[in-house]
Design a protein around this motif. Structure first.
Motif, PDB file in Angstrom:
ATOM      1  N   GLU A 170       5.869  -3.164  -2.303  1.00 47.88           N
ATOM      2  CA  GLU A 170       6.020  -1.955  -3.107  1.00 47.88           C
ATOM      3  C   GLU A 170       6.013  -2.316  -4.591  1.00 47.88           C
ATOM      4  OE1 GLU A 170       9.288   1.673  -3.662  1.00 47.88           O
ATOM      5  OE2 GLU A 170       9.888  -0.223  -2.754  1.00 47.88           O
ATOM      6  N   HIS A 171       6.906  -3.225  -4.982  1.00 50.04           N
ATOM      7  CA  HIS A 171       7.000  -3.696  -6.369  1.00 50.04           C
ATOM      8  C   HIS A 171       6.652  -5.180  -6.395  1.00 50.04           C
ATOM      9  CE1 HIS A 171      10.244  -0.524  -6.076  1.00 50.04           C
ATOM     10  NE2 HIS A 171       9.516  -0.033  -7.061  1.00 50.04           N
ATOM     11  N   GLY A 223       2.007  -1.898  -4.680  1.00 51.11           N
ATOM     12  CA  GLY A 223       2.216  -0.541  -5.174  1.00 51.11           C
ATOM     13  C   GLY A 223       2.196  -0.487  -6.683  1.00 51.11           C
ATOM     14  N   ALA A 224       2.979  -1.347  -7.319  1.00 51.33           N
ATOM     15  CA  ALA A 224       3.004  -1.459  -8.776  1.00 51.33           C
ATOM     16  C   ALA A 224       3.126  -2.929  -9.130  1.00 51.33           C
ATOM     17  CB  ALA A 224       4.167  -0.666  -9.362  1.00 51.33           C
ATOM     18  N   ASN A 250       4.270   5.952 -12.037  1.00 51.48           N
ATOM     19  CA  ASN A 250       5.158   6.579 -11.069  1.00 51.48           C
ATOM     20  C   ASN A 250       5.936   5.563 -10.262  1.00 51.48           C
ATOM     21  OD1 ASN A 250       6.067   8.501  -8.825  1.00 51.48           O
ATOM     22  ND2 ASN A 250       4.866   9.814 -10.174  1.00 51.48           N
ATOM     23  N   HIS A 251       7.195   5.880  -9.961  1.00 49.35           N
ATOM     24  CA  HIS A 251       7.992   4.960  -9.144  1.00 49.35           C
ATOM     25  C   HIS A 251       7.957   5.323  -7.662  1.00 49.35           C
ATOM     26  CE1 HIS A 251      12.175   7.218  -9.441  1.00 49.35           C
ATOM     27  NE2 HIS A 251      11.410   7.719  -8.494  1.00 49.35           N
ATOM     28  N   LEU A 298       6.179   4.839  -4.584  1.00 46.64           N
ATOM     29  CA  LEU A 298       5.210   3.803  -4.246  1.00 46.64           C
ATOM     30  C   LEU A 298       5.171   3.537  -2.743  1.00 46.64           C
ATOM     31  CD1 LEU A 298       6.367   1.320  -7.026  1.00 46.64           C
ATOM     32  CD2 LEU A 298       4.269   2.675  -7.079  1.00 46.64           C
ATOM     33  N   THR A 302       5.507   1.630   0.682  1.00 48.65           N
ATOM     34  CA  THR A 302       6.411   0.577   1.156  1.00 48.65           C
ATOM     35  C   THR A 302       5.931   0.027   2.496  1.00 48.65           C
ATOM     36  OG1 THR A 302       7.805   2.167   2.314  1.00 48.65           O
ATOM     37  CG2 THR A 302       8.396   1.667   0.031  1.00 48.65           C
ATOM     38  N   ALA A 316       0.863  -0.557   1.050  1.00 37.18           N
ATOM     39  CA  ALA A 316       0.065  -0.720  -0.167  1.00 37.18           C
ATOM     40  C   ALA A 316      -1.319  -1.278   0.165  1.00 37.18           C
ATOM     41  CB  ALA A 316       0.784  -1.631  -1.160  1.00 37.18           C
ATOM     42  N   SER A 361      -1.513   4.396  -2.306  1.00 34.86           N
ATOM     43  CA  SER A 361      -1.400   4.281  -3.756  1.00 34.86           C
ATOM     44  C   SER A 361      -0.124   4.952  -4.243  1.00 34.86           C
ATOM     45  CB  SER A 361      -2.603   4.958  -4.424  1.00 34.86           C
ATOM     46  OG  SER A 361      -3.819   4.442  -3.921  1.00 34.86           O
ATOM     47  N   PRO A 362       0.258   4.701  -5.490  1.00 37.50           N
ATOM     48  CA  PRO A 362       1.412   5.403  -6.059  1.00 37.50           C
ATOM     49  C   PRO A 362       1.155   6.905  -6.109  1.00 37.50           C
ATOM     50  CG  PRO A 362       0.775   3.526  -7.420  1.00 37.50           C
ATOM     51  CD  PRO A 362      -0.302   3.706  -6.413  1.00 37.50           C
TER      52      PRO A 362
END
Length: 434
Positions: free
Chosen positions: A332-333, A352-353, A372-373, A375, A377, A381, A385-386
């Motif tokens: 995700e992150h 995701g980001a 955008n947060h 995302l 999980t 991904a 997309s976000p």
């Protein structure tokens, strides 16, 4: 001997794949009893509308509502909340909203068309959705930032009516959430939650108009309900626990990385925090920093359980292996905490980001960086997309054939139609020949 704070793995070990798969395993909606309870709630709301929503709200949120109008927040209450919250909080919310709006303005797609030589016009018409429902958790899990991240892209897209549902257990509402709704331009706020709120948005009731899409996070009942109504309405995603994956060359301050891992672990016991590095000694330093810093955390029990359940420090041979492993995990992150993150960016396929460099903690993205947060999980991904403006816009194809264009295309269309034994299709095209 004390139990280790976090799992240590090495991708050279024979059992690494099995251990990693076990660490990543997650099924977000699997409880049969929850599914049965949700199915009943959905059926009741679909059949009885407002009355069922009131009954479930009174039961689950300990309310004493008689008339549905008691569940609707007056528009002036949003503005009153905005005036009442701490000035520093208001300033932070407004600055975050400004940045989120500016970023999402870049995502807005416009209609387009082109004209062929014979005069035929082809194109695409971009139209915002009419109605969107935004689910916002209530009680302890109140996140004003989530209101901004879900509502602002919808408003930038041009959504006509944005209805926010938020449970108010015991009649209590988070004033900062209401202030965020005011700032984001939410059109209507209704104090309901759970599967009954999802049902009301999906099917409509005597008071609530049926929406085109439901977005926003929630507990397992909300997630199960969203999955069940998908098809009746669109949904954003079925989100699993929050995740962070940090790739580090070993040169970032170990305290920084430890706190970055904590920042996701403190969400809940199922959140996942993973660090990958080719520097074994650096992994040791990060683990030591975590052990030293953890007792200072207000959510220490949650962080400790999260790290024990699903956290890992993973040793690899080099940064190329780190990137390959990151692509397999599809986090995700993803923090790329290295000297030259741009050099690794082309190789990163799934995330995701992506937070690049040593000075970009994931926490900035949660609140105010702009992207955008919301995302993907749990490895999604790879294909998701976000959340963005495009999630609130629809695309319609435009075909405007000229007389000559229709005549020219008729032969191709009729030939293909007859190969599928669809004679009416063929004749419909043939009639346009001249």
């Amino acid at each position: 001997m004390t139990e280790a704070l976090i799992t240590r793995l090495n991708n050279q070990d024979a059992d690494f794949t099995a251990k990693l798969d076990a660490l990543l395993a997650w099924d977000s909606v699997s409880d049969h009893k929850v599914a049965e309870a949700v199915a009943d709630i959905l059926h009741q709301v679909k059949e009885r509308g407002d009355a069922a929503v009131i009954e479930f709200t009174n039961r689950f949120d300990r309310r004493n509502v008689v008339d549905f109008s008691e569940l609707v927040v007056a528009p002036e209450a949003l503005q009153q909340a905005l005036q009442a919250i701490d000035p520093a909080q208001r300033e932070a919310l407004e600055e975050a909203a400004r940045r989120v709006r500016a970023y999402h303005e870049h995502q807005r797609q416009e209609s387009w068309r082109y004209t062929e030589a014979d005069g035929t016009v082809l194109g695409q018409k971009i139209t915002p959705m009419e109605r969107v429902g935004l689910y916002v958790p209530g009680g302890k899990a109140s996140y004003p930032s989530s209101v901004l991240m879900n509502a602002i892209p919808a408003k930038v897209a041009g959504v006509d009516e944005l209805t926010m549902v938020v449970p108010a257990p015991d009649g209590e509402l988070n004033q900062t959430v209401l202030a965020a709704a005011a700032i984001a331009g939410v059109d209507r706020v209704i104090t309901i939650g759970g599967a009954q709120a999802v049902a009301a948005l999906a099917y409509g009731t005597q008071t609530i108009a049926r929406v085109d899409k439901i977005v926003g996070p929630g507990n397992i009942f909300v997630a199960t309900a969203k999955r069940a109504v998908f098809g009746q309405v669109a949904i954003d995603m079925i989100a699993g626990p929050s995740e962070i994956l940090v790739l580090c060359d070993g040169q970032t301050d170990p305290d920084w990385i430890a706190m970055d891992l904590f920042s996701q672990a403190e969400h809940d016991e199922q959140a996942q925090s993973i660090l990958i590095s080719p520097d074994g000694e650096f992994l040791n330093k990060v683990e030591q920093a975590m052990e030293r810093l953890l007792p200072t955390m207000s959510r220490e029990p949650i962080i400790r359980q999260s790290l024990a359940n699903r956290g890992a420090l993973i040793k690899v041979a080099n940064m190329d292996e780190a990137v390959a492993l990151s692509n397999r995990i599809a986090p995700e992150h993803l923090e790329v905490s290295v000297e030259d993150p741009e050099a690794l960016l082309p190789s990163i396929r799934h995330a995701g980001a992506i937070f690049m460099g040593r000075h970009t903690p994931e926490a900035l993205g949660d609140y105010c960086a702009g992207p955008n947060h919301v995302l993907p999980t749990s490895g999604t991904a790879r294909f998701s997309s976000p959340l963005g403006v495009y999630d609130f816009q629809k695309r319609s194809s435009i075909i405007f054939a000229s007389a000559q264009g229709a005549s020219d295309l008729a032969h191709t269309a009729a030939t293909l139609a007859r190969s599928e034994d669809l004679e009416a299709h063929a004749l419909s095209a043939d009639y346009r020949k001249h």
